[in-house]
Design an enzyme around this catalytic site. Sequence first.
Site, PDB file in Angstrom:
ATOM      1  N   TYR A 105      48.213  37.428  41.092  1.00 44.60           N
ATOM      2  CA  TYR A 105      48.870  38.736  41.008  1.00 44.60           C
ATOM      3  C   TYR A 105      48.811  39.388  42.383  1.00 44.60           C
ATOM      4  O   TYR A 105      47.782  39.362  43.047  1.00 44.60           O
ATOM      5  CB  TYR A 105      48.156  39.630  39.981  1.00 44.60           C
ATOM      6  CG  TYR A 105      48.701  41.043  39.903  1.00 44.60           C
ATOM      7  CD1 TYR A 105      49.960  41.291  39.347  1.00 44.60           C
ATOM      8  CD2 TYR A 105      47.965  42.128  40.372  1.00 44.60           C
ATOM      9  CE1 TYR A 105      50.459  42.594  39.266  1.00 44.60           C
ATOM     10  CE2 TYR A 105      48.455  43.428  40.292  1.00 44.60           C
ATOM     11  CZ  TYR A 105      49.700  43.658  39.736  1.00 44.60           C
ATOM     12  OH  TYR A 105      50.195  44.937  39.655  1.00 44.60           O
ATOM     13  N   ASP A 128      45.927  37.247  50.139  1.00 47.08           N
ATOM     14  CA  ASP A 128      45.792  38.508  49.421  1.00 47.08           C
ATOM     15  C   ASP A 128      44.321  38.656  49.045  1.00 47.08           C
ATOM     16  O   ASP A 128      43.857  38.102  48.049  1.00 47.08           O
ATOM     17  CB  ASP A 128      46.688  38.514  48.186  1.00 47.08           C
ATOM     18  CG  ASP A 128      46.602  39.832  47.423  1.00 47.08           C
ATOM     19  OD1 ASP A 128      45.706  40.639  47.742  1.00 47.08           O
ATOM     20  OD2 ASP A 128      47.425  40.046  46.510  1.00 47.08           O
ATOM     21  N   LYS A 163      41.356  47.850  47.193  1.00 53.51           N
ATOM     22  CA  LYS A 163      40.174  48.019  46.341  1.00 53.51           C
ATOM     23  C   LYS A 163      38.935  48.484  47.138  1.00 53.51           C
ATOM     24  O   LYS A 163      38.819  49.666  47.392  1.00 53.51           O
ATOM     25  CB  LYS A 163      39.965  46.761  45.494  1.00 53.51           C
ATOM     26  CG  LYS A 163      41.223  46.535  44.600  1.00 53.51           C
ATOM     27  CD  LYS A 163      41.055  45.643  43.409  1.00 53.51           C
ATOM     28  CE  LYS A 163      42.256  45.823  42.483  1.00 53.51           C
ATOM     29  NZ  LYS A 163      43.170  44.692  42.391  1.00 53.51           N
TER      30      LYS A 163
END
Length: 432
Positions: free
Chosen positions: A147, A242, A270
Amino acid sequence: MSTKKTSQSEALFERSQRSIPGGVNSPVRAFKAVGRSPLFIKKAQGAWITDADGNSYIDYVGSWGPMILGHAHSAVIEAIREAAGAGTSYGAPTELEALIAEEIIAAVESIEKVRLVSSGTEAVMTAIRLARGFTGRDLIVKFEGCYHGHSDGLLVKAGSGLATLGTPDSAGIPADVARNTLVLPYNDPESLAKAFAEKGGDIACIIVEPIAGNMGCVPPQPEFLRAMRDLTTKHGSLLIFDEVITGFRVAYGGAQELLGIKPDLTCLGKIIGGGLPAAAVGGRADIMERLAPLGAVYQAGTLSGNPLAVTAGLTTLRLLKELNPYAELEQRAAKLEQGLRDAAGEVGVPATTNRVGSMLTAFFAEVPIVDWPTAKKSNTDQYAAFFRAMLDQGIYLAPSQFECAFVSYAHTEEIIEKTIKAAHAALREITA
Ligand SMILES: *Cc1c(COP(=O)(O)O)cnc(C)c1O
């Protein structure tokens, strides 16, 4: 039904559904995959999260990754308070942005220059545009089960057959956009080699979670990583890691430090926001300098490098550097992993655990989990029952089988032991 009183959460869910689609601002929060209504959260501290009815739970979601120091760490909160007193946004550069950029560059080996944005989705969007602008090519490669945020070109699933161009994985995505994304199986160097043999000259980049976290935790096989690096180099494509989850999570320098592979561009998010909205894209200077205002690749953001978000992030990064908690996180997460295996073994429930440092998933499956098709073999009904039973035991896990549990520095040995005991009780209950 839950043995805990949840009437406040239920009332808030009812109310929110009247004004917010599905009652939530991000779909996974709706708890649909685990067959119950969501808990509404009032506050959190350390490893604990407290719902609107006053129930406290040991939290393994950690805001989906950012809270590596635990919730409401006193130094982070104090820094945010102080920063807020000086104003919350200026739309002009600040010293703080240079400080966090320097911190990120010092930490992550492949990053020479870095641009701050506000979400992981934005970081990935920017990295992809940059790769296309740099290479002059349109095709991108992603892997099934990874994702990368909710932008059009990344919400794409595999077409039929290997190495076919993608099809939209959401309504509202033009087929013409999806066709520029090639979706390949994770951990499969052969199909990657085949795709590059056929289309290498048209591929702008590979984007990958170097340690997958969004199909549950799935570590990469070394040959897969090596193939990605070799093929992109050979064909003049860029390799984008990522690291929105893994950055500052699996090591201070991220997955690339742990795995010893250097990407061209890296997406962070994050943890670098310390619980506030901050994310970044960074990498080779010659690529990063293609961004406006130096180069022709446009990118911008009203709240990019926001002083509160950067303060929370920078304070978190400095604490991580100072505390160097990674060996302890490894130890505690390993203990949790072993405890979960033992608990499943005790009641004869098939379980496969995957873990890298403080990110782990216990899959209710009999097979090794190496990619999305194997992850999908998990018994999601059993996970849902386990999730609900754990909630009753006071443990807040991710409301889906295909997510990671995140162990934070606030998860003490004692908290891990409590969790393991709860898992034994929960598994006995659901198999009784
Ligand atoms: C969470 C996540 C994103 C998206 O970040 P947002 O801040 O939610 O937009 C992108 N990539 C990975 C690997 C993620 O885990």
